[in-house]
Design a protein around this motif. Structure first.
Motif, mmCIF file in Angstrom:
data_model
loop_
_atom_site.group_PDB
_atom_site.id
_atom_site.type_symbol
_atom_site.label_atom_id
_atom_site.label_comp_id
_atom_site.label_asym_id
_atom_site.label_seq_id
_atom_site.Cartn_x
_atom_site.Cartn_y
_atom_site.Cartn_z
ATOM 1 N N UNK A 1 94.734 2.820 47.449
ATOM 2 C CA UNK A 1 95.122 4.099 48.038
ATOM 3 C C UNK A 1 96.506 4.517 47.548
ATOM 4 N N UNK A 2 97.449 3.578 47.565
ATOM 5 C CA UNK A 2 98.826 3.913 47.180
ATOM 6 C C UNK A 2 98.883 4.349 45.720
ATOM 7 N N UNK A 3 98.191 3.612 44.853
ATOM 8 C CA UNK A 3 98.257 3.940 43.429
ATOM 9 C C UNK A 3 97.579 5.280 43.153
ATOM 10 N N UNK A 4 96.416 5.530 43.792
ATOM 11 C CA UNK A 4 95.764 6.802 43.478
ATOM 12 C C UNK A 4 96.514 7.983 44.095
ATOM 13 N N UNK A 5 97.075 7.785 45.291
ATOM 14 C CA UNK A 5 97.910 8.863 45.849
ATOM 15 C C UNK A 5 99.140 9.073 44.975
ATOM 16 N N UNK A 6 99.699 7.960 44.482
ATOM 17 C CA UNK A 6 100.859 8.050 43.593
ATOM 18 C C UNK A 6 100.511 8.850 42.348
ATOM 19 N N UNK A 7 99.315 8.617 41.807
ATOM 20 C CA UNK A 7 98.865 9.345 40.622
ATOM 21 C C UNK A 7 98.802 10.847 40.922
ATOM 22 N N UNK A 8 98.256 11.165 42.092
ATOM 23 C CA UNK A 8 98.136 12.582 42.460
ATOM 24 C C UNK A 8 99.521 13.211 42.629
ATOM 25 N N UNK A 9 100.396 12.523 43.364
ATOM 26 C CA UNK A 9 101.743 13.068 43.590
ATOM 27 C C UNK A 9 102.504 13.201 42.278
ATOM 28 N N UNK A 10 102.353 12.205 41.411
ATOM 29 C CA UNK A 10 103.100 12.220 40.161
ATOM 30 C C UNK A 10 102.624 13.369 39.271
ATOM 31 N N UNK A 11 101.324 13.613 39.281
ATOM 32 C CA UNK A 11 100.814 14.728 38.484
ATOM 33 C C UNK A 11 101.264 16.068 39.063
ATOM 34 N N UNK A 12 101.632 16.056 40.334
ATOM 35 C CA UNK A 12 102.105 17.295 40.952
ATOM 36 C C UNK A 12 103.620 17.448 40.835
ATOM 37 N N UNK A 13 104.313 16.417 40.380
ATOM 38 C CA UNK A 13 105.773 16.455 40.398
ATOM 39 C C UNK A 13 106.286 17.545 39.457
ATOM 40 N N UNK A 14 106.957 18.501 40.067
ATOM 41 C CA UNK A 14 107.397 19.664 39.309
ATOM 42 C C UNK A 14 108.887 19.884 39.506
#
Ligand code: ADP
Ligand code: MG
Lengths: 364, 300
Positions: B224-237
């Motif tokens: 969960x942490x890694x996939x949420x991290x992936x989502x947040x990181x792809x959103x990092x603007x």
């Protein structure tokens, strides 16, 4: 018989709380010892100290003659069955069973062979590929036991292992655990708050209260000769009746019951009773006899009459509550044709009367 | 009307309406824009056709154009590097801290709470702070590295093409540590203590316990942490906007910043949408992993 586990002046503090007070206990090799006492008296703390899961604050512990006071748990060679079973949820039954062997470097093939073996005599043979969540309470219990016995540890520790099972299963598992103990020639320490479990399973019962060992000995010794009022009330079911009384002469007392009945007491090496000495008489419910026929209805030497308050029958046994507030319990075999309000005349064998000091609670 | 209300009360209609409201909400605010974005990536869009929906369809032309541009591959490579390095850093440091605070020592929970500070700060503020820390002339980071003897001259983190992306990664790791730590802490504390005690009595040392109990019991949380991290990181603007603006010369540009830049600064909406669609695919993959890892949760 050599001592397998020896505790000398063991103390345990949790901050300011003194959880174990000067515990001295010697557990013979091959014996089954029960630690029993009310909830919060320090049974688990003592057991966990044996395992090394708690650090004792003072005192000494040896296991099989070796100093173990500050040796980490995994080097003590002890197995424990937890109340929660503590099965590894992500491992199958077989993986749970072989875990202690694998952690000790036993080869995979040998460990699996041992697991087959253990599964055979713990009744788990068909369940080896299941996960703990796919097992019933009794089956989980067996896995926990299997995991403990798969290696041959110096001692088995059990912390209320049956408390999550239903009553019927509890009775049968009691026998199974004892049979397993005998079969393995193991040394076992068994924690329970249930005195029946302790009495039926153990060779040696240790009664604890507030971090202190109140009395220890063979189960029937505790029943026949409790050293204090706490042990007297804790061992035996239903609990012993306590009646205030005072000495008449060295061999009889007057009970604080209506009519001040006098009953004979016999002394077995205790200090002689003095006239007027305040005592508490302990009368076990199963030792009170109902006087019928001649002499019934009369209060006099050796007998006393009380009204019946409540009658409960299980079919084979009848439980009576007697006295103005039902404070005196009595157990009779068979059935009684009695109704509340009837008056019963009782007697008791002088040898079965226990006397305690009202202040200290010690046997007098 | 009456029957609608009674069906609301007797339970069956109520269930349906409980599901219907969030579904409608999701459809309106997430589903429609998503579809609109995909449609736009297949159309020719300019400033004049922006207001209408009837725009010429061009098939996959936007995709072809995108991949023929020289900056596309470097930017996708940057994105991959940004995502992997950020997640690796956040996860490893976050897990390390979670394990550290797991040992109950005086003040542990208080200190752990302090870490939440980074979580409540907006990315732009974090960016501003890191701008100071990373500053070439008077930045603290250069000072520390120089004092430690690791570098001889100042590094111009934000303007040196070799370091610009790493500057943002550094800030993003810092930003994500507390999220990772908190979630992993929760995961750790939900493992029953007696499993570790049983393992210890079964002869497992600290390393064996970590690999045979802690890690497998944490599988769901880690997923969960890694996939949420992936989502947040792809959103990092925000951090890119605040620290490097994707520069110098795209050296620190990543897909999400580029999509915004194309759409809203160069008004090339079709290209912006195309990049977004490519990113959606990756986020979808992450979401599937996330949903699967939470579903397979192992609890005794
Ligand atoms: N980790 C702990 N910290 C402080 N007090 C504890 C701790 N563990 C147990 N105690 C206290 O020590 C006493 C004995 O506990 P325990 O040994 O668990 O009792 P039990 O006889 O029911 O097994 C209890 O009063 C309990 O509150
Ligand atoms: Mg306990």
């Amino acid at each position: 018989m050599t001592a397998q586990i020896e505790l000398t002046e063991v103390n345990k503090h949790y901050g300011a709380y003194h959880a174990l007070k000067n515990i001295n206990l010697s557990i013979a090799k091959g014996s089954f010892v029960a630690l029993v006492g009310p909830s919060g008296c320090g049974k688990s703390t003592l057991l966990r100290s044996l395992a090394g899961l708690e650090k004792i604050t003072a005192g000494r512990l040896t296991i099989a003659g070796d100093e173990m006071t500050s040796v980490p748990p995994r080097k003590r060679d002890i197995a424990m069955v937890f109340q929660s079973y503590a099965l590894y949820p992500h491992m199958t039954v077989e993986e749970n069973l072989v875990y202690p062997l694998r952690m000790r470097g036993v080869s995979k093939t040998e460990a699996r062979a041992r697991a087959q073996d253990v599964a055979g005599f713990t009744g788990l043979s068909g369940l080896l590929t299941r996960y703990p969540r796919q097992l019933s309470g009794g089956q989980r219990q067996r896995v926990a036991m299997g995991r403990a016995v798969i290696r041959s540890p110096k001692a088995f520790l059990f912390d209320e292992p049956l408390s999550n099972l239903d009553a019927a299963l509890r009775v049968s598992m009691r026998k199974e655990i004892r049979a397993l103990h005998d079969r393995l020639g193991a040394t076992s320490v068994y924690v329970t708050h249930d005195q029946i479990e302790a009495m039926t399973m153990a060779d040696h019962v240790v009664v604890m209260k507030d971090g202190v060992i109140e009395q220890q000995g063979a189960p029937l010794t505790l029943y026949d000769r409790p050293e204090n009022r706490f042990v007297a009330g804790f061992i035996g079911s239903p609990a012993m009746n306590f009646v205030a009384a005072h000495g008449i002469d060295s061999a009889s007392i007057a009970l604080d019951l209506p009519g001040r009945p006098q009953i004979a007491v016999s002394r077995h090496g205790e200090a002689p009773l003095k006239a007027g000495q305040a005592v508490v008489a302990g009368l076990r419910p199963e030792h009170l006899r109902i006087v019928e026929g001649e002499g019934a209805g009369q209060t006099g030497i050796g007998r006393f009459t009380l009204p019946v308050r409540l009658i409960e029958s299980t079919g084979s046994l009848t439980y009576l509550s007697l006295g103005e507030t039902g404070e005196i319990a009595l157990v009779e075999h068979g059935r009684e044709q009695l109704r509340p309000g009837d008056r019963l005349t009782l007697s008791i064998d002088p040898a079965l009367v226990h006397l305690f000091d009202p202040q200290t609670g010690r046997r007098v | 009307m009456k029957s609608i209300f009674s069906s609301l009360r007797d339970g069956r209609g109520f269930d349906v309406s409980l599901v219907a409201f969030p579904m409608a909400f999701l459809f309106l605010l997430s589903g429609l824009p998503l579809v609109y974005n995909i449609v736009m990536s297949l159309q020719e869009v300019d400033m004049f056709s922006l207001g209408t929906f009837a725009r010429p369809f061009v098939g996959l032309k936007n995709y072809a154009t995108l991949f023929s541009q020289p900056e596309t591959w470097p930017i996708l490579k940057n994105t991959a590097l940004f995502v992997t390095a950020s997640i690796a850093g956040q996860f490893l440091i976050g897990f390390g801290l979670a394990l550290f605070f797991w040992n109950e020592f005086p003040g542990a929970s208080w200190l752990r709470g302090l870490f939440l500070v980074s979580w409540v700060m907006p990315g732009l503020v974090v960016g501003a702070i890191w701008n100071w820390i990373l500053s070439g002339d008077f930045g603290v980071l250069n000072y520390v590295l120089r004092s430690a003897g690791l570098i001889s001259g100042n590094i111009f983190w934000r303007s040196d093409p070799a370091f610009a992306l790493w500057a943002v990664i550094l800030a993003n790791i810092w930003l994500g540590i507390s999220f990772n730590m908190i979630l992993l802490s929760v995961g750790l504390s939900s493992i029953p203590k007696d499993l570790f005690e049983a393992a210890e009595l079964d002869g497992a040392g600290a390393f064996a316990r970590f690999f045979t109990i802690t890690l497998p019991m944490m599988r769901a949380t880690i997923g969960a942490v890694v996939s949420l991290g992936l989502i947040f990181t792809l959103q990092q603007f925000d951090l890119f906007a605040a620290i490097t603006s994707g520069g110098p010369n795209n050296a620190s540009n990543v897909a999400q910043y580029w999509a915004w830049d194309l759409s809203f600064r160069q008004y090339d909406f079709a290209q912006g949408a195309t990049i977004s669609v490519i990113m959606i695919v990756f986020v979808m993959i992450a979401s599937v992993i996330y949903v699967r890892s939470t579903r397979q949760e192992v609890r005794g």
